[in-house]
Design an enzyme around this catalytic site. Structure first.
Site, PDB file in Angstrom:
ATOM      1  N   SER A  49      13.694  16.627  18.097  1.00 10.36           N
ATOM      2  CA  SER A  49      12.509  17.055  18.846  1.00 10.36           C
ATOM      3  C   SER A  49      12.365  18.555  19.056  1.00 10.36           C
ATOM      4  O   SER A  49      11.288  19.022  19.413  1.00 10.36           O
ATOM      5  CB  SER A  49      12.482  16.349  20.212  1.00 10.36           C
ATOM      6  OG  SER A  49      13.718  16.548  20.882  1.00 10.36           O
ATOM      7  N   THR A  50      13.430  19.304  18.874  1.00 11.34           N
ATOM      8  CA  THR A  50      13.352  20.760  19.063  1.00 11.34           C
ATOM      9  C   THR A  50      14.264  21.450  18.046  1.00 11.34           C
ATOM     10  O   THR A  50      15.085  20.816  17.389  1.00 11.34           O
ATOM     11  CB  THR A  50      13.810  21.197  20.490  1.00 11.34           C
ATOM     12  OG1 THR A  50      15.174  20.787  20.684  1.00 11.34           O
ATOM     13  CG2 THR A  50      12.943  20.590  21.581  1.00 11.34           C
ATOM     14  N   TYR A 224      27.744  26.785  14.173  1.00 15.04           N
ATOM     15  CA  TYR A 224      27.546  28.226  14.297  1.00 15.04           C
ATOM     16  C   TYR A 224      28.914  28.901  14.350  1.00 15.04           C
ATOM     17  O   TYR A 224      29.863  28.350  14.899  1.00 15.04           O
ATOM     18  CB  TYR A 224      26.737  28.555  15.566  1.00 15.04           C
ATOM     19  CG  TYR A 224      26.467  30.037  15.755  1.00 15.04           C
ATOM     20  CD1 TYR A 224      25.680  30.739  14.842  1.00 15.04           C
ATOM     21  CD2 TYR A 224      27.004  30.733  16.831  1.00 15.04           C
ATOM     22  CE1 TYR A 224      25.444  32.102  14.989  1.00 15.04           C
ATOM     23  CE2 TYR A 224      26.769  32.088  16.993  1.00 15.04           C
ATOM     24  CZ  TYR A 224      25.985  32.770  16.073  1.00 15.04           C
ATOM     25  OH  TYR A 224      25.754  34.114  16.212  1.00 15.04           O
ATOM     26  N   TYR A 234      32.850  32.075  22.274  1.00 11.34           N
ATOM     27  CA  TYR A 234      32.194  31.064  21.451  1.00 11.34           C
ATOM     28  C   TYR A 234      33.157  30.454  20.436  1.00 11.34           C
ATOM     29  O   TYR A 234      33.761  29.416  20.685  1.00 11.34           O
ATOM     30  CB  TYR A 234      30.935  31.633  20.761  1.00 11.34           C
ATOM     31  CG  TYR A 234      30.016  30.523  20.316  1.00 11.34           C
ATOM     32  CD1 TYR A 234      29.007  30.063  21.153  1.00 11.34           C
ATOM     33  CD2 TYR A 234      30.194  29.885  19.093  1.00 11.34           C
ATOM     34  CE1 TYR A 234      28.192  29.008  20.777  1.00 11.34           C
ATOM     35  CE2 TYR A 234      29.389  28.828  18.705  1.00 11.34           C
ATOM     36  CZ  TYR A 234      28.384  28.388  19.551  1.00 11.34           C
ATOM     37  OH  TYR A 234      27.600  27.331  19.176  1.00 11.34           O
ATOM     38  N   LEU A 272      19.902  31.876  17.035  1.00  8.12           N
ATOM     39  CA  LEU A 272      18.482  31.830  17.361  1.00  8.12           C
ATOM     40  C   LEU A 272      18.289  31.526  18.830  1.00  8.12           C
ATOM     41  O   LEU A 272      19.185  31.006  19.501  1.00  8.12           O
ATOM     42  CB  LEU A 272      17.792  30.743  16.521  1.00  8.12           C
ATOM     43  CG  LEU A 272      17.580  31.104  15.040  1.00  8.12           C
ATOM     44  CD1 LEU A 272      17.178  29.882  14.251  1.00  8.12           C
ATOM     45  CD2 LEU A 272      16.529  32.195  14.892  1.00  8.12           C
ATOM     46  N   VAL A 273      17.104  31.840  19.322  1.00  5.75           N
ATOM     47  CA  VAL A 273      16.779  31.567  20.722  1.00  5.75           C
ATOM     48  C   VAL A 273      16.550  30.070  20.876  1.00  5.75           C
ATOM     49  O   VAL A 273      15.656  29.490  20.265  1.00  5.75           O
ATOM     50  CB  VAL A 273      15.517  32.339  21.154  1.00  5.75           C
ATOM     51  CG1 VAL A 273      15.180  32.030  22.617  1.00  5.75           C
ATOM     52  CG2 VAL A 273      15.715  33.844  20.969  1.00  5.75           C
ATOM     53  N   THR A 274      17.386  29.432  21.681  1.00  7.96           N
ATOM     54  CA  THR A 274      17.216  28.021  22.036  1.00  7.96           C
ATOM     55  C   THR A 274      17.410  27.908  23.535  1.00  7.96           C
ATOM     56  O   THR A 274      17.872  28.842  24.188  1.00  7.96           O
ATOM     57  CB  THR A 274      18.252  27.127  21.332  1.00  7.96           C
ATOM     58  OG1 THR A 274      19.567  27.505  21.794  1.00  7.96           O
ATOM     59  CG2 THR A 274      18.193  27.274  19.817  1.00  7.96           C
TER      60      THR A 274
END
EC number: 1.3.1.9
Length: 396
Positions: A49-50, A224, A234, A272-274
């Site tokens: 969905s995103t 990632y 991370y 990316l921007v999430t």
């Protein structure tokens, strides 16, 4: 009603149905503009969905004319209260897919549960027979293991020592120091249970057991790696352990699919921007510097550009899928270019509240963030009333 963004910290509490629809249409047009992809024809997207999952569904449908089933866990609208953006994205996707004569159905529920797996298997059996591509793109902070009933919560923490570095509040542009305490107790095991490969393998095992994977079927999960500046929190932190587990699981799944000539891949994608990345300290500052450099170099990509390139230039070339020494597809290749990372490292040292607007792309970061929720998109009249009660056709 007139819908405006309402913020709470790093979360937007509202979503704009018309803006989300426009975003989906923009992504569809991009995929169509890049030409046909000789890809999979029956595709299951888990986490559809995103972000990368939505981009995968769009790339499959509008790049390869694929029939798609999307699984997601989104909040439907209530009178006077908007749905979550993924709900509106999925409604828009189905509308456009059906308009184009493409099969598209969706299931809304907890993809970790046995019930949603069962519902999905039954739908594939009834409508598609088999699938030839399974995309696994779940991004949840919590998972209840359906076999043990234990609920696990992931944490984003360094291992062994406190991590301190710069971060930015992307709303205000204020650059400050942040410290994150190291993980403790069962933090690593819990994070692996949520974000590792166990559930991916459970999905593939369930599909294979009922002969729902076509000969030569592939499955792809997303990961990632990132730069040295985010490494401690991370890739070398709790989430990194989960990503290691996910990547190891790909080899196990490939072994289990050998008899149908299938394969599992992990694709390492770009930063990316999430919704998730916005809440991770350090990452918003890194992304705003990265965006500035990649845009200047003409190599910036959003989710749809990344996945379209993954499909066209990696997965569906007709030849061997190129992988790195650890068996991973690298579509983060432009982000991790030595010259790009050298520039990021240089700007990182210089970054302050006063100069970030100039040396970084904080405005681009903010725009991408608002776009996630259907705001700040060209061609949408945000002063007009919008109907929040949009339904997903196959769910309504």
């Amino acid at each position: 009603m007139i819908i405006e963004p309402r913020m709470r910290g790093f979360i937007c509490l509202t979503a704009h149905p018309v803006g989300c629809e426009q975003s989906v249409k923009n992504q569809i047009e991009y995929v169509k503009s890049k030409g046909a992809i000789d890809g999979a024809k029956k595709v299951l997207v888990i986490g559809a969905s995103t972000g990368f999952g939505l981009a995968s569904r769009i790339s499959s449908a509008f790049g390869s004319d694929a029939a798609t089933i999307g699984v997601f866990f989104e909040k439907p609208p209530m009178a006077g209260k908007t749905a979550s953006p993924g709900w509106y994205n999925s409604a828009a996707f189905e509308k456009e897919a059906h308009k184009a004569g493409l099969y598209a159905k969706s299931i809304n529920g907890d993809a970790f549960s046995n019930e949603v797996k069962r519902e999905t298997l039954d739908l594939i059996k009834a409508d598609l027979g088999q699938v030839d591509l399974v995309i696994y793109s779940l991004a949840s902070p919590v998972r209840t293991n359906p076999n043990t009933g234990v609920t696990h919560r992931s944490v984003l923490k360094p291992i062994g020592a406190t991590f301190s570095n710069k971060t930015v509040d992307f709303h205000t542009g204020k650059v400050s120091e942040v410290s994150i305490e190291p993980c403790a107790g069962d933090d690593i095991e819990n994070t692996i249970a949520v974000m590792g490969g166990e559930d991916w393998a459970m999905w593939i095992d369930a599909l294979k057991a009922e002969n729902l994977l076509a000969p030569g079927a592939n499955t792809v999960a997303y990961s990632y790696i990132g730069p040295s500046v985010t490494e401690a929190v991370y890739r070398k932190g709790t989430i990194g352990r989960a990503k290691d587990h996910l990547e190891a699981t790909a080899f196990e799944i490939s072994d289990s699919l050998a008899d149908i000539n299938g394969k599992a891949y992990v694709s390492v994608n770009k930063a990316l921007v999430t919704q998730a990345s916005s809440a991770i300290p350090v990452i918003p500052l890194y992304i705003s510097l990265l965006y500035k450099i990649m845009k200047a170099e003409g190599i910036h990509e959003g989710c749809i550009e990344q996945i379209q390139r993954l499909y066209q230039q990696r997965l569906f070339t007709g030849g061997e899928v190129p992988v790195d020494e650890k068996g991973r597809i690298r579509i983060d290749d432009w982000e991790m270019r030595e010259d790009v990372q050298a520039q990021v490292a240089q700007l990182w040292e210089q970054a302050t509240t006063e100069n970030l607007a100039e040396i970084g792309d904080l405005e681009g970061y903010r725009k991408d963030f608002y776009n996630l929720f259907g705001f700040d998109l060209a061609g949408v009249d945000y002063k007009a009333e919008a109907d929040e009660m949009v339904q997903v056709e196959s769910i309504a």
